[in-house]
Scaffold this motif. Structure first.
Motif, short mmCIF file in Angstrom:
data_model
loop_
_atom_site.label_atom_id
_atom_site.label_comp_id
_atom_site.label_asym_id
_atom_site.label_seq_id
_atom_site.Cartn_x
_atom_site.Cartn_y
_atom_site.Cartn_z
N ALA A 63 11.63 -7.32 -0.30
CA ALA A 63 11.51 -5.95 0.20
C ALA A 63 10.52 -5.16 -0.65
O ALA A 63 9.68 -4.41 -0.12
N LEU A 64 10.59 -5.32 -1.98
CA LEU A 64 9.66 -4.62 -2.87
C LEU A 64 8.23 -5.03 -2.58
O LEU A 64 7.35 -4.18 -2.41
N TRP A 65 7.97 -6.32 -2.50
CA TRP A 65 6.61 -6.79 -2.27
C TRP A 65 6.12 -6.44 -0.87
O TRP A 65 4.94 -6.11 -0.67
N GLY A 66 7.02 -6.48 0.11
CA GLY A 66 6.62 -6.13 1.47
C GLY A 66 6.24 -4.67 1.60
O GLY A 66 5.18 -4.33 2.15
N HIS A 67 7.10 -3.78 1.09
CA HIS A 67 6.78 -2.35 1.13
C HIS A 67 5.55 -2.04 0.27
O HIS A 67 4.72 -1.19 0.65
N SER A 68 5.41 -2.70 -0.85
CA SER A 68 4.26 -2.47 -1.72
C SER A 68 2.96 -2.88 -1.03
O SER A 68 1.92 -2.25 -1.22
N TYR A 169 5.26 7.25 3.08
CA TYR A 169 5.89 5.92 3.14
C TYR A 169 6.51 5.57 1.79
O TYR A 169 7.63 5.07 1.71
N LEU A 170 5.75 5.85 0.72
CA LEU A 170 6.24 5.55 -0.62
C LEU A 170 7.52 6.32 -0.92
O LEU A 170 8.48 5.77 -1.46
N ARG A 171 7.53 7.58 -0.53
CA ARG A 171 8.70 8.42 -0.79
C ARG A 171 9.93 7.90 -0.04
O ARG A 171 11.04 7.93 -0.55
N ARG A 172 9.70 7.42 1.18
CA ARG A 172 10.82 6.98 2.00
C ARG A 172 11.36 5.61 1.60
O ARG A 172 12.58 5.39 1.61
N PHE A 173 10.49 4.69 1.20
CA PHE A 173 10.92 3.31 1.01
C PHE A 173 10.94 2.82 -0.45
O PHE A 173 11.59 1.83 -0.75
N LEU A 174 10.21 3.49 -1.35
CA LEU A 174 10.11 2.96 -2.71
C LEU A 174 10.54 3.94 -3.80
O LEU A 174 10.75 3.53 -4.94
N SER A 175 10.66 5.23 -3.48
CA SER A 175 10.93 6.21 -4.53
C SER A 175 12.28 6.02 -5.19
O SER A 175 12.48 6.42 -6.34
N GLY A 176 13.25 5.42 -4.48
CA GLY A 176 14.57 5.26 -5.05
C GLY A 176 14.82 3.93 -5.72
O GLY A 176 15.94 3.65 -6.16
N ARG A 177 13.80 3.12 -5.86
CA ARG A 177 13.99 1.79 -6.45
C ARG A 177 14.18 1.89 -7.96
O ARG A 177 13.70 2.83 -8.61
N THR A 183 5.79 -0.91 -13.24
CA THR A 183 6.04 -2.11 -12.45
C THR A 183 5.66 -1.90 -10.99
O THR A 183 4.97 -2.72 -10.38
N LEU A 184 6.11 -0.79 -10.41
CA LEU A 184 5.78 -0.50 -9.02
C LEU A 184 4.27 -0.37 -8.82
O LEU A 184 3.72 -0.86 -7.82
N SER A 185 3.59 0.26 -9.77
CA SER A 185 2.15 0.42 -9.67
C SER A 185 1.44 -0.91 -9.78
O SER A 185 0.49 -1.20 -9.04
N ALA A 186 1.89 -1.76 -10.71
CA ALA A 186 1.26 -3.06 -10.91
C ALA A 186 1.40 -3.93 -9.66
O ALA A 186 0.45 -4.60 -9.24
N VAL A 187 2.58 -3.92 -9.05
CA VAL A 187 2.80 -4.70 -7.83
C VAL A 187 1.92 -4.16 -6.70
O VAL A 187 1.28 -4.92 -5.96
N THR A 193 -5.41 -5.77 -4.40
CA THR A 193 -6.44 -6.72 -4.83
C THR A 193 -6.45 -7.95 -3.93
O THR A 193 -7.52 -8.42 -3.50
N ALA A 194 -5.27 -8.47 -3.61
CA ALA A 194 -5.17 -9.65 -2.75
C ALA A 194 -5.69 -9.34 -1.35
O ALA A 194 -6.40 -10.15 -0.73
N GLU A 195 -5.35 -8.16 -0.83
CA GLU A 195 -5.80 -7.78 0.51
C GLU A 195 -7.32 -7.66 0.57
O GLU A 195 -7.96 -8.16 1.52
#
Length: 312
Positions: A63-68, A169-177, A183-187, A193-195
């Motif tokens: 979920a983290l990698w998908g939303h990221s 999107y970040l606020r809705r899906f990742l802000s509460g992790r 870590t979130l920024s690095a991911v 970079t991969a994209e």
């Protein structure tokens, strides 16, 4: 002297200078996709080095990698490319002013996607309308949308729109992790970079040496603007709160205008100045009013980032 002030000035200068650094790279012939890729790759290398030094482990949570990956498209892959493309046709001064519309788009998307933002109020809606007038002034619509400068300006505006959607999107899906901001920024930057690495070699050809000046600009743009700036932003939020940190948005156009005029000899048209003032005023109107605090209580420095909070 306020302890957060040096970090505030440094962060605004780094992000404000990013538009001049992009201009140096594209003027040297670096294709926009490669500007975006080098920026992301160098930023990712910086952030992952910091993660190793901090001995933080990165989860494999899908979920983290998908939303990221989605956030990377909206906050990095597409806007980095659009700003670079836009600056092949417009000055870094104009690009910096258009970037200042990001909080307006953030509010617009938050109203659509975040439940607590569904009723923005008359003041904030007036800010959105004023911002639209400011954008039209900066673009110089009376000269026609088909001109090269207008096309470049619209590309920069589209990049700011992507930022707005990305923050919502970040606020809705990742802000509460539970993971740290680093870590979130690095991911996120690793996903970007991969994209870009999957697209740039096929769409823009093989990379080439652009010269020492452009290479240095890309190094600073990636390592500092897309790497170290994350840590500065985090430190600013912790020491001064999100209200102060989000105010970087107001100062960035001053840096981009000053640096573009002083070091790149870019003209500063009256419409860019007038439109920039309108946009900044609009951003001020759209900021939520601070909630009243009990007398004697300290300002919170751990609030979740709001619509005006920048994450680069």
């Amino acid at each position: 002297m306020r302890r957060w002030l040096p970090g505030f000035v440094t962060l605004s200068a780094i992000w404000g200078a990013s538009f001049a650094l992009i201009k140096v790279a594209v003027e040297a012939g670096v294709p926009p996709l490669w500007v975006a890729l080098w920026r992301s790759a160098l930023g990712a290398a910086t952030l992952w080095t910091i993660l190793v030094l901090r001995r933080e482990r990165v989860t494999r949570d899908r979920a983290l990698w998908g939303h990221s990956a989605v956030v990377a498209v909206l906050l990095n892959t597409v806007p980095f490319t659009l700003f670079s493309f836009g600056e092949t046709r417009v000055s870094s001064v104009l690009a910096g002013v258009m970037n200042a519309t990001t909080p307006l788009f953030t509010l617009l998307f938050a109203v659509l996607a975040v439940a607590e933002e569904r009723r923005p109020g008359a003041r904030r809606l007036s800010g959105l309308a004023l911002g639209f007038v400011g954008v039209l002034t900066v673009l110089g619509v009376w000269r026609g949308i088909g001109s090269g400068e207008a096309v470049g300006g619209l590309a920069c505006l589209a990049a700011a729109c992507c930022y707005g959607a990305g923050f919502a999107y970040l606020r809705r899906f990742l802000s509460g992790r539970p993971e740290s901001v680093v870590t979130l920024s690095a991911v996120q930057i690793a996903c970007a970079t991969a994209e870009l690495a999957a697209v740039a070699p096929f769409a823009a050809g093989a990379p080439h040496w652009p010269g020492a000046g452009a290479a240095g600009a890309l190094l600073v743009l990636g390592a500092a603007g897309t790497g170290l700036a994350y840590l500065l932003n985090l430190g600013l939020v912790r020491t001064a709160g999100t209200a102060v940190a989000s105010a970087v948005t107001y100062v960035m156009p001053l840096w981009s205008t000053a640096l573009g005029a002083a070091f790149l000899a870019e003209p500063v048209g009256w419409n860019a100045l007038a439109g920039g003032v309108l946009v900044i005023a609009a951003v001020a109107l759209t900021r939520p009013r601070p909630a009243p605090r009990p007398a004697g209580s300290a300002a919170s420095t751990t609030d979740a980032p709001g619509p005006g909070q920048r994450v680069r």
